[in-house]
Structures are given as C-alpha cells and as structure tokens.
Scaffold this motif. Sequence first.
Motif, PDB file in Angstrom:
ATOM      1  N   VAL A  24      21.761  40.428  50.520  1.00  0.00           N
ATOM      2  CA  VAL A  24      23.065  40.289  51.176  1.00  0.00           C
ATOM      3  C   VAL A  24      24.025  39.520  50.286  1.00  0.00           C
ATOM      4  N   VAL A  25      23.550  38.448  49.680  1.00  0.00           N
ATOM      5  CA  VAL A  25      24.406  37.637  48.808  1.00  0.00           C
ATOM      6  C   VAL A  25      24.856  38.453  47.597  1.00  0.00           C
ATOM      7  N   ILE A  26      23.942  39.196  47.001  1.00  0.00           N
ATOM      8  CA  ILE A  26      24.291  40.012  45.828  1.00  0.00           C
ATOM      9  C   ILE A  26      25.280  41.104  46.207  1.00  0.00           C
ATOM     10  N   ALA A  27      25.070  41.757  47.338  1.00  0.00           N
ATOM     11  CA  ALA A  27      25.979  42.820  47.765  1.00  0.00           C
ATOM     12  C   ALA A  27      27.374  42.266  48.041  1.00  0.00           C
ATOM     13  N   ARG A  28      27.445  41.093  48.633  1.00  0.00           N
ATOM     14  CA  ARG A  28      28.742  40.480  48.920  1.00  0.00           C
ATOM     15  C   ARG A  28      29.483  40.145  47.625  1.00  0.00           C
ATOM     16  N   ALA A  29      28.761  39.606  46.655  1.00  0.00           N
ATOM     17  CA  ALA A  29      29.384  39.268  45.372  1.00  0.00           C
ATOM     18  C   ALA A  29      29.850  40.527  44.644  1.00  0.00           C
ATOM     19  N   GLU A  30      29.060  41.570  44.713  1.00  0.00           N
ATOM     20  CA  GLU A  30      29.427  42.833  44.055  1.00  0.00           C
ATOM     21  C   GLU A  30      30.670  43.427  44.710  1.00  0.00           C
ATOM     22  N   ARG A  31      30.750  43.364  46.011  1.00  0.00           N
ATOM     23  CA  ARG A  31      31.912  43.885  46.721  1.00  0.00           C
ATOM     24  C   ARG A  31      33.164  43.099  46.337  1.00  0.00           C
ATOM     25  N   ARG A  32      33.021  41.788  46.223  1.00  0.00           N
ATOM     26  CA  ARG A  32      34.149  40.947  45.836  1.00  0.00           C
ATOM     27  C   ARG A  32      34.577  41.261  44.401  1.00  0.00           C
ATOM     28  N   ARG A  33      33.595  41.508  43.523  1.00  0.00           N
ATOM     29  CA  ARG A  33      33.909  41.803  42.130  1.00  0.00           C
ATOM     30  C   ARG A  33      34.623  43.141  41.999  1.00  0.00           C
ATOM     31  N   ARG A  34      34.224  44.115  42.756  1.00  0.00           N
ATOM     32  CA  ARG A  34      34.826  45.451  42.665  1.00  0.00           C
ATOM     33  C   ARG A  34      36.179  45.545  43.353  1.00  0.00           C
ATOM     34  N   ALA A  35      36.592  44.498  44.034  1.00  0.00           N
ATOM     35  CA  ALA A  35      37.862  44.525  44.746  1.00  0.00           C
ATOM     36  C   ALA A  35      39.053  44.407  43.798  1.00  0.00           C
ATOM     37  N   TYR A  36      38.821  44.017  42.552  1.00  0.00           N
ATOM     38  CA  TYR A  36      39.911  43.876  41.593  1.00  0.00           C
ATOM     39  C   TYR A  36      40.313  45.240  41.047  1.00  0.00           C
ATOM     40  N   THR A  37      41.596  45.397  40.819  1.00  0.00           N
ATOM     41  CA  THR A  37      42.074  46.618  40.178  1.00  0.00           C
ATOM     42  C   THR A  37      41.875  46.471  38.675  1.00  0.00           C
ATOM     43  N   PRO A  38      41.846  47.569  37.942  1.00  0.00           N
ATOM     44  CA  PRO A  38      41.700  47.475  36.485  1.00  0.00           C
ATOM     45  C   PRO A  38      42.807  46.646  35.831  1.00  0.00           C
ATOM     46  N   GLU A  39      44.012  46.723  36.364  1.00  0.00           N
ATOM     47  CA  GLU A  39      45.115  45.938  35.801  1.00  0.00           C
ATOM     48  C   GLU A  39      44.867  44.444  35.991  1.00  0.00           C
ATOM     49  N   GLU A  40      44.345  44.074  37.152  1.00  0.00           N
ATOM     50  CA  GLU A  40      44.043  42.663  37.408  1.00  0.00           C
ATOM     51  C   GLU A  40      42.955  42.152  36.467  1.00  0.00           C
ATOM     52  N   ILE A  41      41.967  42.984  36.230  1.00  0.00           N
ATOM     53  CA  ILE A  41      40.879  42.594  35.324  1.00  0.00           C
ATOM     54  C   ILE A  41      41.412  42.406  33.906  1.00  0.00           C
ATOM     55  N   ARG A  42      42.254  43.346  33.453  1.00  0.00           N
ATOM     56  CA  ARG A  42      42.835  43.232  32.116  1.00  0.00           C
ATOM     57  C   ARG A  42      43.676  41.964  31.983  1.00  0.00           C
ATOM     58  N   ALA A  43      44.462  41.685  33.000  1.00  0.00           N
ATOM     59  CA  ALA A  43      45.308  40.490  32.970  1.00  0.00           C
ATOM     60  C   ALA A  43      44.451  39.228  32.910  1.00  0.00           C
ATOM     61  N   ARG A  44      43.387  39.194  33.679  1.00  0.00           N
ATOM     62  CA  ARG A  44      42.509  38.020  33.667  1.00  0.00           C
ATOM     63  C   ARG A  44      41.821  37.863  32.312  1.00  0.00           C
TER      64      ARG A  44
END
Length: 60
Positions: A24-44
């Motif tokens: 459950v913890v891993i799935a929650r973290a993965e869902r949170r990680r995938r919530a970013y758009t590619p543009e947000e990831i590039r900016a970060r």
Amino acid sequence: MRRRTRWWKVLGLAGLAGVAATGVVIARAERRRRAYTPEEIRARLRDRHAEATARGDDSP
C-alpha cells in the motif's frame, strides 16, 4: 503441539499483513510520483541541476 501451530499461524498472518501494508505504501508513493506532468519534472530537474552547479557539486 497445538500451541506451536497457533504461533506459526499468528506469525504468518503478521507477515502477510506487513507485506500488504508495504504494498500500500509503495503504491501510494508511485501514484504520487506519476501525478507530475513531464513539464513539471523537467522544471524540477533543471532547478536541481542549477542548484547543484551553483554549489560547485561535481557528483551526479
């Protein structure tokens, strides 16, 4: 003999509960990680790179 079997059952159920909780913890973290758009990831990544170069950090 019956008490020994009971302890193994309790231990097994506790192990299964631990595995389920970890999933459950891993799935929650993965869902949170995938919530970013590619543009947000590039900016970060750009921000992190600029910060690292400003410090003179040579590590990857």
